[in-house]
Each structure stands twice: as C-alpha cells, then as structure tokens.
Design a protein around this motif. Structure first.
Motif, PDB file in Angstrom:
ATOM      1  N   ARG A 163       0.799  -1.221   0.000  1.00 34.90           N
ATOM      2  CA  ARG A 163       0.000   0.000   0.000  1.00 34.90           C
ATOM      3  C   ARG A 163       0.831   1.270   0.000  1.00 34.90           C
ATOM      4  O   ARG A 163       0.405   2.284  -0.562  1.00 34.90           O
ATOM      5  CB  ARG A 163      -0.976  -0.044   1.181  1.00 34.90           C
ATOM      6  CG  ARG A 163      -2.184  -0.904   0.855  1.00 34.90           C
ATOM      7  CD  ARG A 163      -2.752  -1.666   2.015  1.00 34.90           C
ATOM      8  NE  ARG A 163      -3.809  -2.575   1.520  1.00 34.90           N
ATOM      9  CZ  ARG A 163      -3.564  -3.777   0.990  1.00 34.90           C
ATOM     10  NH1 ARG A 163      -2.313  -4.213   0.888  1.00 34.90           N
ATOM     11  NH2 ARG A 163      -4.548  -4.539   0.535  1.00 34.90           N
ATOM     12  N   VAL A 164       2.005   1.228   0.608  1.00 34.88           N
ATOM     13  CA  VAL A 164       2.817   2.452   0.640  1.00 34.88           C
ATOM     14  C   VAL A 164       3.772   2.560  -0.544  1.00 34.88           C
ATOM     15  O   VAL A 164       4.297   3.646  -0.825  1.00 34.88           O
ATOM     16  CB  VAL A 164       3.613   2.566   1.967  1.00 34.88           C
ATOM     17  CG1 VAL A 164       2.685   2.440   3.166  1.00 34.88           C
ATOM     18  CG2 VAL A 164       4.745   1.550   2.053  1.00 34.88           C
ATOM     19  N   TYR A 165       3.998   1.471  -1.239  1.00 34.08           N
ATOM     20  CA  TYR A 165       5.042   1.438  -2.267  1.00 34.08           C
ATOM     21  C   TYR A 165       4.946   2.594  -3.275  1.00 34.08           C
ATOM     22  O   TYR A 165       5.967   3.236  -3.572  1.00 34.08           O
ATOM     23  CB  TYR A 165       5.028   0.095  -3.009  1.00 34.08           C
ATOM     24  CG  TYR A 165       6.253  -0.116  -3.891  1.00 34.08           C
ATOM     25  CD1 TYR A 165       7.387  -0.742  -3.396  1.00 34.08           C
ATOM     26  CD2 TYR A 165       6.293   0.353  -5.205  1.00 34.08           C
ATOM     27  CE1 TYR A 165       8.516  -0.902  -4.174  1.00 34.08           C
ATOM     28  CE2 TYR A 165       7.412   0.194  -5.999  1.00 34.08           C
ATOM     29  CZ  TYR A 165       8.523  -0.435  -5.481  1.00 34.08           C
ATOM     30  OH  TYR A 165       9.642  -0.580  -6.266  1.00 34.08           O
ATOM     31  N   PRO A 166       3.780   2.903  -3.828  1.00 27.27           N
ATOM     32  CA  PRO A 166       3.739   3.960  -4.851  1.00 27.27           C
ATOM     33  C   PRO A 166       3.978   5.362  -4.310  1.00 27.27           C
ATOM     34  O   PRO A 166       4.199   6.293  -5.084  1.00 27.27           O
ATOM     35  CB  PRO A 166       2.308   3.846  -5.411  1.00 27.27           C
ATOM     36  CG  PRO A 166       1.760   2.575  -4.917  1.00 27.27           C
ATOM     37  CD  PRO A 166       2.460   2.284  -3.631  1.00 27.27           C
ATOM     38  N   TYR A 167       3.949   5.519  -2.985  1.00 31.44           N
ATOM     39  CA  TYR A 167       3.965   6.865  -2.401  1.00 31.44           C
ATOM     40  C   TYR A 167       5.197   7.155  -1.548  1.00 31.44           C
ATOM     41  O   TYR A 167       5.375   8.291  -1.096  1.00 31.44           O
ATOM     42  CB  TYR A 167       2.700   7.061  -1.552  1.00 31.44           C
ATOM     43  CG  TYR A 167       1.450   6.677  -2.296  1.00 31.44           C
ATOM     44  CD1 TYR A 167       0.953   7.488  -3.320  1.00 31.44           C
ATOM     45  CD2 TYR A 167       0.785   5.480  -2.028  1.00 31.44           C
ATOM     46  CE1 TYR A 167      -0.181   7.126  -4.038  1.00 31.44           C
ATOM     47  CE2 TYR A 167      -0.350   5.111  -2.737  1.00 31.44           C
ATOM     48  CZ  TYR A 167      -0.825   5.936  -3.746  1.00 31.44           C
ATOM     49  OH  TYR A 167      -1.938   5.571  -4.468  1.00 31.44           O
ATOM     50  N   ALA A 168       6.031   6.169  -1.325  1.00 33.27           N
ATOM     51  CA  ALA A 168       7.199   6.333  -0.465  1.00 33.27           C
ATOM     52  C   ALA A 168       8.459   6.597  -1.281  1.00 33.27           C
ATOM     53  O   ALA A 168       8.641   6.019  -2.355  1.00 33.27           O
ATOM     54  CB  ALA A 168       7.399   5.082   0.396  1.00 33.27           C
ATOM     55  N   SER A 169       9.343   7.446  -0.744  1.00 37.14           N
ATOM     56  CA  SER A 169      10.674   7.601  -1.326  1.00 37.14           C
ATOM     57  C   SER A 169      11.554   6.426  -0.924  1.00 37.14           C
ATOM     58  O   SER A 169      12.408   5.984  -1.682  1.00 37.14           O
ATOM     59  CB  SER A 169      11.311   8.912  -0.850  1.00 37.14           C
ATOM     60  OG  SER A 169      10.500  10.020  -1.153  1.00 37.14           O
ATOM     61  N   TYR A 170      11.364   5.957   0.299  1.00 37.88           N
ATOM     62  CA  TYR A 170      11.979   4.714   0.768  1.00 37.88           C
ATOM     63  C   TYR A 170      11.068   4.132   1.838  1.00 37.88           C
ATOM     64  O   TYR A 170      10.190   4.827   2.389  1.00 37.88           O
ATOM     65  CB  TYR A 170      13.405   4.939   1.299  1.00 37.88           C
ATOM     66  CG  TYR A 170      13.505   5.707   2.600  1.00 37.88           C
ATOM     67  CD1 TYR A 170      13.464   5.059   3.832  1.00 37.88           C
ATOM     68  CD2 TYR A 170      13.670   7.095   2.598  1.00 37.88           C
ATOM     69  CE1 TYR A 170      13.568   5.761   5.024  1.00 37.88           C
ATOM     70  CE2 TYR A 170      13.762   7.805   3.784  1.00 37.88           C
ATOM     71  CZ  TYR A 170      13.707   7.137   4.993  1.00 37.88           C
ATOM     72  OH  TYR A 170      13.794   7.828   6.165  1.00 37.88           O
ATOM     73  N   ILE A 171      11.242   2.851   2.136  1.00 43.12           N
ATOM     74  CA  ILE A 171      10.382   2.150   3.079  1.00 43.12           C
ATOM     75  C   ILE A 171      11.248   1.511   4.159  1.00 43.12           C
ATOM     76  O   ILE A 171      12.247   0.842   3.841  1.00 43.12           O
ATOM     77  CB  ILE A 171       9.541   1.074   2.368  1.00 43.12           C
ATOM     78  CG1 ILE A 171       8.631   1.728   1.317  1.00 43.12           C
ATOM     79  CG2 ILE A 171       8.715   0.272   3.371  1.00 43.12           C
ATOM     80  CD1 ILE A 171       8.044   0.758   0.321  1.00 43.12           C
ATOM     81  N   THR A 172      10.875   1.724   5.412  1.00 39.25           N
ATOM     82  CA  THR A 172      11.625   1.176   6.543  1.00 39.25           C
ATOM     83  C   THR A 172      10.873   0.005   7.163  1.00 39.25           C
ATOM     84  O   THR A 172       9.693   0.131   7.508  1.00 39.25           O
ATOM     85  CB  THR A 172      11.857   2.251   7.625  1.00 39.25           C
ATOM     86  OG1 THR A 172      12.587   3.342   7.053  1.00 39.25           O
ATOM     87  CG2 THR A 172      12.630   1.681   8.804  1.00 39.25           C
ATOM     88  N   ILE A 173      11.573  -1.116   7.314  1.00 41.68           N
ATOM     89  CA  ILE A 173      11.030  -2.279   7.994  1.00 41.68           C
ATOM     90  C   ILE A 173      11.444  -2.186   9.463  1.00 41.68           C
ATOM     91  O   ILE A 173      12.621  -2.331   9.794  1.00 41.68           O
ATOM     92  CB  ILE A 173      11.558  -3.598   7.378  1.00 41.68           C
ATOM     93  CG1 ILE A 173      11.347  -3.610   5.859  1.00 41.68           C
ATOM     94  CG2 ILE A 173      10.904  -4.806   8.037  1.00 41.68           C
ATOM     95  CD1 ILE A 173       9.918  -3.496   5.417  1.00 41.68           C
ATOM     96  N   ASN A 174      10.479  -1.931  10.332  1.00 43.14           N
ATOM     97  CA  ASN A 174      10.766  -1.741  11.756  1.00 43.14           C
ATOM     98  C   ASN A 174      10.564  -3.062  12.499  1.00 43.14           C
ATOM     99  O   ASN A 174       9.428  -3.506  12.697  1.00 43.14           O
ATOM    100  CB  ASN A 174       9.851  -0.660  12.335  1.00 43.14           C
ATOM    101  CG  ASN A 174      10.200  -0.305  13.776  1.00 43.14           C
ATOM    102  OD1 ASN A 174      11.030  -0.954  14.408  1.00 43.14           O
ATOM    103  ND2 ASN A 174       9.563   0.722  14.290  1.00 43.14           N
ATOM    104  N   ILE A 175      11.665  -3.677  12.884  1.00 43.68           N
ATOM    105  CA  ILE A 175      11.603  -4.920  13.660  1.00 43.68           C
ATOM    106  C   ILE A 175      12.292  -4.741  15.012  1.00 43.68           C
ATOM    107  O   ILE A 175      12.678  -5.709  15.656  1.00 43.68           O
ATOM    108  CB  ILE A 175      12.252  -6.103  12.901  1.00 43.68           C
ATOM    109  CG1 ILE A 175      13.705  -5.769  12.529  1.00 43.68           C
ATOM    110  CG2 ILE A 175      11.445  -6.456  11.669  1.00 43.68           C
ATOM    111  CD1 ILE A 175      14.480  -6.950  11.956  1.00 43.68           C
ATOM    112  N   SER A 176      12.410  -3.477  15.443  1.00 36.97           N
ATOM    113  CA  SER A 176      13.255  -3.211  16.607  1.00 36.97           C
ATOM    114  C   SER A 176      12.571  -2.440  17.722  1.00 36.97           C
ATOM    115  O   SER A 176      13.215  -2.096  18.718  1.00 36.97           O
ATOM    116  CB  SER A 176      14.511  -2.453  16.164  1.00 36.97           C
ATOM    117  OG  SER A 176      14.173  -1.328  15.371  1.00 36.97           O
ATOM    118  N   SER A 177      11.289  -2.155  17.600  1.00 35.36           N
ATOM    119  CA  SER A 177      10.601  -1.505  18.714  1.00 35.36           C
ATOM    120  C   SER A 177      10.480  -2.493  19.876  1.00 35.36           C
ATOM    121  O   SER A 177      10.095  -3.650  19.667  1.00 35.36           O
ATOM    122  CB  SER A 177       9.207  -1.048  18.298  1.00 35.36           C
ATOM    123  OG  SER A 177       8.469  -0.624  19.435  1.00 35.36           O
ATOM    124  N   PRO A 178      10.756  -2.036  21.095  1.00 40.88           N
ATOM    125  CA  PRO A 178      10.603  -2.934  22.245  1.00 40.88           C
ATOM    126  C   PRO A 178       9.180  -2.963  22.784  1.00 40.88           C
ATOM    127  O   PRO A 178       8.907  -3.654  23.772  1.00 40.88           O
ATOM    128  CB  PRO A 178      11.555  -2.323  23.277  1.00 40.88           C
ATOM    129  CG  PRO A 178      11.505  -0.860  22.983  1.00 40.88           C
ATOM    130  CD  PRO A 178      11.348  -0.747  21.487  1.00 40.88           C
TER     131      PRO A 178
END
Length: 344
Positions: free
Chosen positions: A160-175
């Motif tokens: 869903r964000v792909y067409p609108y993002a300059s880059y995409i961050t995968i957040n797997i580090s929130s505690p």
C-alpha cells in the motif's frame, strides 16, 4: 527563541498531551505562513540509496505516526521526513500513561506500542500533502498478529505504501510490541526478509520503478546478532540500515524519576550505544550499503559523531524535543563543516 519560550509551558503538561499540542500548534503556524520567518531550508545535497536529499538531517519515525503533519514538519528544514510506524489496521497502542520525560538526562521513555490510524489513513495523507521532498514510510505489524505471521502485515503495508514512499523502513526493533525484536535474529529474520524482499522485487516490476527498502535495528544487539544481520542485509540486497531504535538499557537513568518505567529509552543516554552499533555495522558492511544514524543527537557535535561512527545521514527526534527545531540547522551546519574538513 519561540520554542525556548514555549518549552516550559509544554514541559508542565503530560508528555503525550504536549506532543499532540505541539504538532497542532506547528500545523497552525504552518497554515498561517509563520514558520518560514523562523526556520529556513539549508542545502547540503546528499546522495544516498539512489535518492537525492537536500540535506542529510531527517526526522525520525514516531513523531508523526500518521503523516498528519507532513507539510508543517517539512518547514523546519529537514532534508527528509520519516513517518510511521504504521500498521495494517488501526490500533490504540498500549495503555496510558506511556510516555515519560527524564529531564535531567535529556531522555524519554516510551511504550506507545505502534498507536496509529492504520496504513490507509497514512497513505491518504501522503497523497494529499504538498511537500515534494523525500518521505520515508516506516512499517510494522499489528500487536494482535502472531510474530510467526509478521511477514503478512509487513507485506500488506509494503504493497500500500510502495507507490507513495521515497523509501520504506522495515521496523523490527521496537521494544513495545511483544516479541517484535525476535525478528532480528536467526531463521526468523531470514524468513522475514526473504518474504518481504520477494514481494518488494515484484512491486518494482509491477510499478516500473524501484523504491529503496531499509531495516531499522535496536541498539541492544549482541556481536553475533550484528554479524548475522549485516550478512542478511547484503544477501537480500537491502538498500540501507537505520541504527538505532530505542534501548531497553537504563544506564544513565536508573536512579532518576521514571527511570524504571517499562519501554524504550531514547535521548542522550542512548547515544553511546547507538554509536557503538553503527561502528560495528560500518566495519562489517564495508560501505556495501549506507547507514542512517539516529539516537542521542542533542547537539551539532553529536551529529558529527554519528557521521564519524559510519553514518551517511542522521535522524532527530528526542534531541529536538529538548533543544527545539533549531537543532536541525545546527546539525546541518556542523555536518557541512565536517565534510569540508575531510575534503581539505
């Protein structure tokens, strides 16, 4: 000057209420065309991940989770904005209170829990904003999604964000989402990146353009985890690394009020941990992909320290809460001076 006058009032409020109020006031100032008289965009062109950034100082994810204030925040002089973390479905996050200032240490503890209005809301905000600069979109999983099914949530958001993002961050580090950090290790990381990267490549083909994808990691990694993650980043052709998220450590705040609250610690105390992780990744990655440094930057000197540790760009959040938006320009100027000194 304006923030210096406003800060005592804001710091007398509940931190989460102050956060929301500050953003609303910023938005009102933006709509009144008042911000341009206070803050200016300073150019320090930076090429990273195939993207041209106007300067290397960005806003970290978490401040504008839903992308509600993109145009207002852009006026503070950032070279790029990262919004989110956003999840497939709206969720309220953890129970309040969940945000705590530790003023003596220039620190914040939060256990927000990815509170957001869902990816569709964020995408609609990005579509209607006027800002033409770089927007990173940070994606995560819903709290109710079992960690073994996390890839489904990331892929849902990615699509869903792909067409609108300059880059995409995968957040797997929130505690603050149960078991989320388990995805940083072993087979769980390999399987997650394999699934996400496969869909990422398919989307690039479908849309006819490539949106870089980066991974955001914690400052609490062991040497073995750093080794493993670094190799996975290379093996799966991940485009960048954001180091780091908040820490579970309480070093520097253990004897202070709120220092024993559950959640992730950010601000000045996380700076050293963050720099250590950046240095370790820089050594292992050997320039194969860029590092974006975040954590503990509350002065221009600390911005330069991140660059010296191995970061190509930086992001601000907690430091700006304490020092105000002028910190953006101070960091840009310091990095520009550092670049000049390196070129002599």
């Amino acid at each position: 000057m304006s923030y210096a006058l406003l800060r005592p009032f804001l710091f007398n409020l509940d931190p989460e209420h102050a956060h929301d109020l500050t953003l609303k006031l910023l938005d009102k100032a933006h709509k009144a065309h008042a911000l341009g008289f206070i803050y200016s965009q300073q150019s320090l062109p930076t090429q990273c991940m195939g993207i041209q950034f106007s300067n290397p100082v960005g806003l970290a994810a978490g401040l504008d989770k839903n992308g509600d204030y993109i145009d207002a925040l852009a006026e503070l002089g950032f070279g790029y904005l990262e919004i989110g973390t956003v999840t497939p479905k709206p969720q309220a996050g953890n129970d309040k209170p969940r945000l705590f200032r530790i003023k003596e240490a220039g620190a914040i503890i939060n256990r927000m829990g990815f509170n957001n209005l869902g990816v569709e809301h964020l995408v609609n905000n990005v579509k209607k904003c006027k800002y033409q600069g770089v927007i990173g979109i940070n994606i995560g999983k819903n709290a109710v999604t079992p960690v073994e099914n996390a890839a489904n949530d990331y892929i849902y958001c990615l699509e869903r964000v792909y067409p609108y993002a300059s880059y995409i961050t995968i957040n797997i580090s929130s505690p603050n989402t149960k078991n989320l950090r388990d995805l940083q290790s072993g087979d769980a990381l390999t399987e997650l990146l394999d699934a996400i990267k496969t869909r990422h490549n398919q989307l690039a083909t479908e849309y006819g353009f490539y949106v870089p994808m980066v991974l955001k990691v914690a400052p609490d990694l062991t040497t073995e985890q750093v080794d493993y993650i670094a190799q996975q980043l290379i093996d799966f052709d991940i485009d960048g690394l954001i180091a780091t998220n908040t820490t579970l450590s309480r070093t520097g705040v253990e004897d202070l009020r709120y220092g024993d609250e559950a959640g992730g610690l950010s601000g000045r105390p996380v700076g050293h941990l963050s720099n250590q992780i950046i240095e370790q990744f820089a050594e292992r990655l050997e320039g194969k992909l860029p590092i974006i440094g975040v954590g503990g930057i509350d002065s221009s000197d600390k911005a330069v320290r991140k660059i010296k540790a191995g970061a190509q760009m930086i992001q601000l959040y907690s430091g700006m809460i304490y020092k105000g938006p002028k910190l953006v320009q101070q960091c840009i100027e310091a990095i520009a001076s550092h670049r000049d000194s390196q070129q002599r």
